[in-house]
Design a protein around this motif. Structure first.
Motif, PDB file in Angstrom:
ATOM      1  N   ASN A   1       0.386  32.617  22.750  1.00  0.00           N
ATOM      2  CA  ASN A   1       1.591  32.441  21.941  1.00  0.00           C
ATOM      3  C   ASN A   1       2.392  33.737  21.975  1.00  0.00           C
ATOM      4  OD1 ASN A   1       3.499  32.300  19.916  1.00  0.00           O
ATOM      5  ND2 ASN A   1       2.171  31.261  18.464  1.00  0.00           N
TER       6      ASN A   1
ATOM      7  N   HIS B   1       0.892  36.664  19.105  1.00  0.00           N
ATOM      8  CA  HIS B   1       0.371  36.351  17.775  1.00  0.00           C
ATOM      9  C   HIS B   1      -0.844  35.443  17.779  1.00  0.00           C
ATOM     10  CE1 HIS B   1       4.365  37.421  15.511  1.00  0.00           C
ATOM     11  NE2 HIS B   1       3.835  38.441  16.169  1.00  0.00           N
ATOM     12  N   LYS B   2      -1.091  34.727  18.894  1.00  0.00           N
ATOM     13  CA  LYS B   2      -2.205  33.778  18.887  1.00  0.00           C
ATOM     14  C   LYS B   2      -2.673  33.504  20.309  1.00  0.00           C
ATOM     15  CE  LYS B   2      -4.913  30.597  17.001  1.00  0.00           C
ATOM     16  NZ  LYS B   2      -6.006  30.932  16.068  1.00  0.00           N
TER      17      LYS B   2
END
Length: 302
Positions: A59, A46-47
């Motif tokens: 992440n 996600h990141k």
């Protein structure tokens, strides 16, 4: 989406891991992350952020954080903990040898012999006696000779070889014998500059096999002058043969008309030996690291 220093695009996905898009070619490729038991192409990412040193911090949804170093790791990995493909089983690796075709031969303690292709993408396992095959399970040493054959020394089943002409393993217990009894424990095999194969046994002394005549050299005048409990061999650039034993190192000049072994590092058990680019000989032992420099001076680093 994140830009790498190469200006390629790194795309984080929800279930398909990391992907790189090369601007020049348009090629899309997956990024492999070193996360045990988690296929990289199934991760939810996600990141991503990049620190001042260029390292990337990823992440992973419900999996924690992964770090990708900005410096490339020069080492790859084969084995049971591989995230991609285990091509050499789970047994401890004891011996390695690369042949003239680029194949890597792997000898294990418990699972016998593997041959890995030159690109490292595939392997072939030679079935052991316990698997219904004809190869030993405990391989101690491997030597690819100048004829293209590959020799294997085992603990318990003597010496065997895989012939270049057919790729099949055959036992050589009928060749490597003492007093008409097969010798079963071999720790090292090397070839010298005269197409002779030397084999170090544990308890039965040294053997010499003529690769040209395909015959064992029966009479070695110096046989009884070398400790018979042998662990390693080293053939050096100046035509010397070093024999590592439970009682130090013996070395012989193969150019001499009369071969007379000399001994050094008495009462020291030798594990392995190596010649460096300067012609110095190094040895690992139960008394630390040993060195024989080019002038013959002996040193011990304990």
């Amino acid at each position: 989406i994140d830009h790498r220093q190469t200006s390629d695009l790194i795309v984080c996905t929800d279930g398909n891991g990391f992907q790189i898009i090369n601007h020049a070619t348009g090629k899309v490729s997956d990024v492999m992350l070193n996360i045990p038991m988690q296929p990289s192409n199934h991760l939810k990412i996600h990141k991503v952020i990049r620190d001042q040193k260029g390292n990337m911090w990823v992440n992973l949804y419900q999996k924690g954080i992964a770090a990708i170093s900005s410096s490339q790791n020069a080492f790859g990995y084969w084995g049971s903990k591989s995230l991609v493909n285990n091509i050499i089983g789970k047994s401890p690796v004891v011996a390695l040898c690369k042949d003239s075709k680029g194949n890597m031969w792997v000898g294990t303690d418990g699972d016998g012999i593997y041959r890995i292709s030159d690109d490292g993408a595939s392997s072939y396992h030679y079935p052991t006696y316990t698997d219904g095959g004809n190869t030993p399970s405990n391989i101690r040493t491997i030597c690819a000779d100048s004829n293209g054959d590959v020799w294997f020394g085992s603990y318990g089943n003597g010496i065997g070889r895989i012939a270049a002409k057919n790729g099949k393993y055959s036992s050589c217990e009928d060749i490597f014998r003492r007093l008409d009894v097969p010798v079963t424990r071999f720790y090292d095999i090397v070839e010298d500059g005269n197409k002779r194969l030397w084999a170090a046994s544990l308890g039965a002394g040294i053997f010499c096999y003529d690769l040209t005549r395909q015959k064992l050299v029966e009479e070695l005048s110096f046989y009884n002058e070398i400790n018979k409990w042998q662990t390693s061999l080293l053939y050096t650039s100046d035509n010397l043969l070093y024999v590592g034993t439970f009682d130090g190192i013996f070395y012989i000049d193969l150019s001499a008309d009369t071969i007379s072994p000399r001994q050094m590092f008495e009462r020291v058990a030798i594990n392995s030996m190596y010649e460096d680019s300067k012609g110095q000989v190094w040895a690992g032992s139960n008394n630390g690291l040993l060195l024989v420099d080019t002038t013959g001076i002996l040193q011990t680093f304990s």
